[in-house]
Design an enzyme around this catalytic site. Structure first.
Site, PDB file in Angstrom:
ATOM      1  N   LYS A  68      54.852  29.413  27.819  1.00 45.31           N
ATOM      2  CA  LYS A  68      54.751  29.732  26.389  1.00 45.31           C
ATOM      3  C   LYS A  68      53.310  29.545  25.971  1.00 45.31           C
ATOM      4  O   LYS A  68      52.589  28.713  26.547  1.00 45.31           O
ATOM      5  CB  LYS A  68      55.634  28.779  25.562  1.00 45.31           C
ATOM      6  CG  LYS A  68      56.030  29.368  24.222  1.00 45.31           C
ATOM      7  CD  LYS A  68      57.206  30.318  24.368  1.00 45.31           C
ATOM      8  CE  LYS A  68      57.671  30.889  23.055  1.00 45.31           C
ATOM      9  NZ  LYS A  68      58.968  31.576  23.204  1.00 45.31           N
TER      10      LYS A  68
HETATM   11  P1  NAD Z   1      60.350  36.063  12.573  1.00 46.41           P
HETATM   12  O1  NAD Z   1      59.024  35.534  12.198  1.00 46.41           O
HETATM   13  O2  NAD Z   1      60.573  37.527  12.712  1.00 46.41           O
HETATM   14  O3  NAD Z   1      61.479  35.534  11.517  1.00 46.41           O
HETATM   15  C1  NAD Z   1      61.682  34.205  11.138  1.00 46.41           C
HETATM   16  C2  NAD Z   1      62.489  34.137   9.847  1.00 46.41           C
HETATM   17  O4  NAD Z   1      62.776  32.742   9.559  1.00 46.41           O
HETATM   18  C3  NAD Z   1      61.801  34.687   8.612  1.00 46.41           C
HETATM   19  O5  NAD Z   1      62.704  35.441   7.871  1.00 46.41           O
HETATM   20  C4  NAD Z   1      61.426  33.416   7.811  1.00 46.41           C
HETATM   21  O6  NAD Z   1      61.391  33.629   6.422  1.00 46.41           O
HETATM   22  C5  NAD Z   1      62.564  32.520   8.174  1.00 46.41           C
HETATM   23  N1  NAD Z   1      62.276  31.093   7.915  1.00 46.41           N
HETATM   24  C6  NAD Z   1      61.168  30.386   8.148  1.00 46.41           C
HETATM   25  N2  NAD Z   1      61.276  29.110   7.772  1.00 46.41           N
HETATM   26  C7  NAD Z   1      62.514  29.010   7.256  1.00 46.41           C
HETATM   27  C8  NAD Z   1      63.253  27.965   6.671  1.00 46.41           C
HETATM   28  N3  NAD Z   1      62.722  26.737   6.535  1.00 46.41           N
HETATM   29  N4  NAD Z   1      64.497  28.221   6.268  1.00 46.41           N
HETATM   30  C9  NAD Z   1      65.032  29.445   6.392  1.00 46.41           C
HETATM   31  N5  NAD Z   1      64.389  30.481   6.939  1.00 46.41           N
HETATM   32  C10 NAD Z   1      63.160  30.263   7.363  1.00 46.41           C
HETATM   33  O7  NAD Z   1      60.698  35.313  13.929  1.00 46.41           O
HETATM   34  P2  NAD Z   1      61.784  35.725  15.040  1.00 46.41           P
HETATM   35  O8  NAD Z   1      61.116  36.511  16.104  1.00 46.41           O
HETATM   36  O9  NAD Z   1      63.003  36.233  14.386  1.00 46.41           O
HETATM   37  O10 NAD Z   1      62.065  34.273  15.653  1.00 46.41           O
HETATM   38  C11 NAD Z   1      62.943  33.342  15.010  1.00 46.41           C
HETATM   39  C12 NAD Z   1      63.386  32.339  16.045  1.00 46.41           C
HETATM   40  O11 NAD Z   1      64.024  33.034  17.113  1.00 46.41           O
HETATM   41  C13 NAD Z   1      62.260  31.499  16.668  1.00 46.41           C
HETATM   42  O12 NAD Z   1      62.770  30.218  16.946  1.00 46.41           O
HETATM   43  C14 NAD Z   1      61.988  32.238  17.956  1.00 46.41           C
HETATM   44  O13 NAD Z   1      61.390  31.411  18.947  1.00 46.41           O
HETATM   45  C15 NAD Z   1      63.403  32.647  18.334  1.00 46.41           C
HETATM   46  N6  NAD Z   1      63.471  33.736  19.302  1.00 46.41           N
HETATM   47  C16 NAD Z   1      62.999  34.971  18.983  1.00 46.41           C
HETATM   48  C17 NAD Z   1      63.060  35.967  19.952  1.00 46.41           C
HETATM   49  C18 NAD Z   1      62.600  37.366  19.660  1.00 46.41           C
HETATM   50  O14 NAD Z   1      62.710  38.211  20.571  1.00 46.41           O
HETATM   51  N7  NAD Z   1      62.147  37.672  18.454  1.00 46.41           N
HETATM   52  C19 NAD Z   1      63.586  35.695  21.229  1.00 46.41           C
HETATM   53  C20 NAD Z   1      64.087  34.424  21.496  1.00 46.41           C
HETATM   54  C21 NAD Z   1      64.011  33.449  20.517  1.00 46.41           C
END
Ligand code: NAD
Length: 424
Positions: free
Chosen positions: A112
């Protein structure tokens, strides 16, 4: 590509990883030194990037890449841009990647990276220079057979395209497989954007099936409405469940009769937050969302969203972890006692890395698959991983599904290390 996320409770994610590995190790025949090896990254690159900003000053940015384990294949894992990025967070996320690729049994290791930055404060030109500067530093340690980065919070296709271009220019090669999560025209895969949400809902479907519960008509709450959250909401709605609540960092909305995920997505895109959608029964806080009486809860924001205290109030029957590390170890203990079935992040959100693996395979073969094929192969992998986890759960009588998933994943890493031997 998401917006700035707020950091939640103060639990150290690297300590959470360590306790998850300790819990699984109790079911494995493993020595102390071997366990130490499985609990720590093999290598960490720590950087201070100096980049010229638009006003001609020099900006300074701390950055990391943690290469946790490559026993099962090249290091693999995303790159996060966030002010809360730290050495320990990157170490934890790289460990979770190692056991995620192992539970879904794809031939990759775990890594990462991250830059300590709030990307909203920089112009696109500055972000390009910062990203390319990071890519220059990564160049000696990445490559399609060494370490393959991907997007994470606040990075997306744009950043991946810049990193690929920097790497290929400096190396004088065409090597799209050096990075995944690219735009389709730059060698990306069909189905990659939806892949994380797809595995979150496939895993939920399998869990409902395991419990003999019906997904049709089930109520769902989704915390976080970025890539992982909104796609999960869209796909679970398509499976016949009712999404009654969603939230983002500005707060949440609740509607008993159900919300239309695509409409909410449009509101967030155009007006900045889900809370701008007003045809709802109630505006709710994030904490209220997490404790709603729903059948399925999908935390899709950041780590530590549910700690032991909030866990005592959780009323969902099943939790499918879209985010990485959304539950603290204390929350796990409480939910175990209350018989809430938690599908661990390393399986539930593994769709992203699985389709990244498909992208890498397609890049290397210079032969591209249809979206239908991607989705079919993904489903087969997630269902098989779920079954492997349940088998370990029942055979070892582990406290929860997370420990069962780690038992399977750690055993796979141990097997490939012991087969390869140690040199020098
Ligand atoms: P992103 O930035 O697209 O979205 C994150 C969302 O979380 C946003 O809508 C934001 O407003 C919201 N958020 C932030 N703080 C918050 C809070 N305190 N309460 C409620 N909502 C809150 O990110 P993403 O790519 O969707 O990733 C989100 C999670 O999923 C992370 O933990 C990431 O590591 C994990 N993840 C993502 C992927 C991927 O392919 N995108 C893959 C595996 C894991």
């Amino acid at each position: 590509m998401g917006e700035l996320l707020t950091v939640m409770a103060e639990e150290n994610p690297f300590e959470s990883l360590q306790s998850q590995l300790d819990a699984a190790a109790a079911h494995l025949d493993i020595g102390d030194d071997e366990l130490t090896r499985l609990k720590h990254p093999q290598r960490i690159l720590e950087l201070n990037l100096s980049v010229e900003l638009d006003d001609d000053s020099i900006g300074s940015f701390r950055a990391f890449r943690s290469q946790f384990n490559d026993d099962r294949g090249p290091y693999k894992g995303g790159i996060r841009y966030h002010p809360g990025v730290s050495r320990d967070e990157v170490k934890a996320l790289s460990g979770w990647m190692t056991y995620k690729t192992a539970i879904v049994d794809i031939p990759l290791g775990g890594a990462k990276g991250g830059i300590v930055i709030d990307p909203a404060e920089y112009s696109e030109a500055e972000l390009e220079r910062i990203t390319r500067s990071y890519a220059v530093e990564l160049r000696p340690i990445i490559g399609e057979d060494q370490d393959i980065p991907a997007p994470d919070v606040n990075t997306g296709q744009r950043e991946m395209n810049w990193i690929k271009d920097t790497y290929e220019t400096l190396e004088n090669v065409t090597e799209p497989g050096v990075i995944t999560g690219k735009d389709l025209d730059s060698g990306g895969s069909e189905g990659r954007v939806e892949a994380t949400g797809r595995s979150v809902v496939l895993a939920a479907r399998e869990a409902f099936d395991y419990l003999g519960k019906d997904l049709e008509g089930a109520t769902v709450a989704v915390q976080g409405y970025g890539n992982a959250g909104w796609i999960s909401a869209k796909l679970i709605d398509e499976m016949g469940a009712t999404v009654v609540a969603v939230s983002d960092s500005s707060g949440g909305i609740y509607r008993e009769a159900g919300l239309d995920p695509a409409t909410i997505k449009d509101v967030k895109r155009d007006q900045g937050s889900v809370v701008e959608y007003t045809a709802v029964d109630e505006m709710i806080t994030n904490e209220e969302l997490l404790t709603l009486d729903v059948d399925l809860l999908i935390p899709a924001a950041l780590e530590n969203a549910i700690d032991a205290e909030i866990a005592t109030e959780v009323s969902a029957d099943v939790i499918s972890e879209a985010a990485n590390g959304p539950l603290t170890p204390g929350a796990d203990e409480v939910l175990e006692d209350e018989d809430v079935l938690v599908i661990p992040d390393i399986l539930a959100n593994a769709g992203g890395v699985t389709v990244s693996y498909f992208e890498w395979v397609q890049n290397r073969q210079r032969f591209y698959w249809s979206e239908e094929r991607v989705n079919e192969e993904l489903e087969a992998i997630i269902v098989e991983a779920f079954d492997d986890m349940i088998e370990a759960y029942e055979e070892n009588d582990t406290a929860n599904l997370r420990t069962a998933a780690y038992v399977v994943a750690m055993q796979r890493v141990i097997n490939s290390y012991s087969e390869g031997g140690n040199w020098p």
